[in-house]
Design an enzyme around this catalytic site. Structure first.
Site, mmCIF file in Angstrom:
data_model
loop_
_atom_site.group_PDB
_atom_site.id
_atom_site.type_symbol
_atom_site.label_atom_id
_atom_site.label_comp_id
_atom_site.label_asym_id
_atom_site.label_seq_id
_atom_site.Cartn_x
_atom_site.Cartn_y
_atom_site.Cartn_z
ATOM 1 C CG HIS A 139 -20.492 -35.234 -12.107
ATOM 2 N ND1 HIS A 139 -20.893 -36.544 -12.306
ATOM 3 C CD2 HIS A 139 -21.368 -34.468 -12.792
ATOM 4 C CE1 HIS A 139 -21.969 -36.566 -13.061
ATOM 5 N NE2 HIS A 139 -22.271 -35.329 -13.384
ATOM 6 C CG ASP A 178 -24.711 -36.927 -16.239
ATOM 7 O OD1 ASP A 178 -23.955 -36.102 -15.687
ATOM 8 O OD2 ASP A 178 -25.784 -37.314 -15.744
ATOM 9 C CD GLU A 212 -24.266 -33.807 -10.585
ATOM 10 O OE1 GLU A 212 -25.154 -32.973 -10.819
ATOM 11 O OE2 GLU A 212 -24.332 -34.983 -11.002
#
Length: 453
Positions: A276, A288, A322
């Protein structure tokens, strides 16, 4: 005799295929470990663009960057798939302190994504500490009304898989404000989702239930949580103050970014590999999920560089939203369904750029059984954890189309030190670990393409 001869021929054919696959996988690893640009790509994404929360200018820059990158790599087709995404903004930096008698102690907090703001003056009230929703309900409205509820259940340190520990604690972040609001609380503070004791508050998404008062909610660093809990034991009447200026704006237009290499034999069968593109706004989104994005693009780059013409169509998908909505994952599955596309498999990397351990599989027992003969090919590269597990949030909606899902599993021990924090930066990603992850994903995609499911 004929049966024996047939069995021998099948064995010999299988052995030759295994030998060819073994040689090709070694070439994949060699290519990535010597020539991969993924670490430089990650540097560009995190340091030149930075935070990429859905609806932000950073998210739009990331869309443009990834599209241009895949076009430069010469993929057969690169396109944008429009999605409408939430647009939440943090505003001015949050302020919080414990007022314990005459002593004022500042503590680090971060507003949770989707939260409302406090009043311009902030919120100050006495504190009720709880470890569970049931404990909160047992206290009742009489004891909770007008207070700030402090959710202080830690992630379970005995869980060897830290994602299991996260799953056992994250409901406090997701639903804490709703549960506290039902009983008349004026705010909610949630212990950060990490096993580490530090001063880094972890943000993340939360949600409000319909018909429940919207109260401001924030995470507090684990050191701050420990201090607040300890202080409450000596002075139950202390107060907590916090101020935050976040707001939700109208939904914004954004995009999934898709790069494709067309299949040479079965182009109508599609294999997706992705991560993502969005990230939280307080760091650079390196683990992340910048890592997953560059690894996914590198899978297609590597096969192309080695002259491997895939049998099936391969897509690298940079999913949007996301973190606080999953609009990209849902939108991509809707796109696939609308166009009658056949996605046989999808691989997602969204667990950080750490040392590879294996893949979790979401599919039938028969589908998993088809993958297990590949384990001897992958185990020499440290990929021993292969079996039933989780796929990934973005590819999850594809399961309704019969797609088999594969979640890339790196070592989980350090992930929640960085997850949703200001220290999730480029410097926290190790180049070799990142490349090993890309090679692991490329090896799996190669096997999926060659042998199908």
């Amino acid at each position: 005799m004929k049966k024996l001869l047939l069995a021998f021929c099948l064995f010999a054919t299988g052995a030759r295929a295994q030998s060819t696959d073994s040689v090709t996988i070694r070439k994949i690893y060699n290519e990535i470990l010597t020539n991969s640009p993924s670490y430089e790509w990650l540097r560009q994404l995190t340091q030149q663009i930075g935070p990429r929360l859905s609806g932000s200018a950073g998210a739009q820059k990331a869309v443009e960057w990834s599209k241009q990158l895949m076009e430069k790599e010469g993929f057969d087709r690169v396109f944008l798939q429009e999605v409408m995404v939430p647009h939440w903004v943090r505003g001015a930096k949050e302020v919080a302190y414990i007022q314990n008698g005459k002593q004022k102690i500042t503590v680090p907090i971060a507003a949770l994504g989707g939260s409302v703001a406090t009043s311009p003056k902030g919120v100050e009230a006495q504190v009720i500490e709880v470890k569970s929703f049931q404990e909160l309900r047992d206290l009742g409205a009489e004891k909770v009304k007008g207070k700030i509820v402090f959710f202080n259940r830690p992630m379970d340190p005995t869980k060897l898989n830290t994602f299991e520990a996260y799953g056992g604690a994250v409901e406090q972040r997701a639903n804490g404000a709703t549960e506290a609001g039902k009983l008349g609380a004026v705010g909610a503070i949630v212990r950060s989702m990490t096993t580490a004791l530090d001063d880094n508050p972890h943000t993340g998404s939360m949600r409000y239930a319909t018909g429940v008062p919207l109260i401001p909610t924030a995470s507090i660093s684990t050191n701050g949580a420990e201090l607040l809990s300890k202080s409450l034991k000596t002075n139950a009447n202390l107060t907590f103050y916090f101020k935050q200026s976040c707001e939700s704006l109208p939904d914004a237009k954004s995009y999934n970014v898709v790069g494709e290499i067309k299949g040479s034999e079965k182009p109508d069968e599609i294999i997706v590999v992705g991560g993502h593109l969005d990230s939280w706004d307080i760091g650079q989104g390196a683990h992340d999920d910048g890592s997953g994005c560059v690894q996914s693009i590198d899978v297609l780059r590597t096969l192309k560089a080695l002259g491997i013409k895939p049998k099936r169509t391969l897509r690298a998908v940079m999913f949007m939203n996301e973190e606080n909505g999953l609009r990209g994952g849902v939108g991509y599955a809707d796109y696939a369904k609308k166009n009658n596309e056949k996605h046989i498999a999808a691989v997602e990397s969204d667990n950080g750029g750490f040392t590879p351990r294996g893949f979790g599989i979401v599919g039938t027992a028969e589908q998993r059984a088809k993958v297990m003969p590949w384990k001897p090919l992958l185990t020499p590269y440290g990929l021993s954890e292969i079996g039933a597990g989780s796929g990934g949030a973005d590819i999850g909606p594809l399961a309704q189309l019969g797609t088999v899902l594969f979640g890339f599993k790196p070592d989980s021990q350090r992930y929640f030190d960085f997850h949703h924090t200001g220290i999730d930066r480029f410097e926290g990603v190790n180049k070799r670990e990142l490349e090993l992850g890309a090679a692991s994903m490329a090896a799996l995609v190669y096997l999926l393409d060659q042998h199908g499911l």
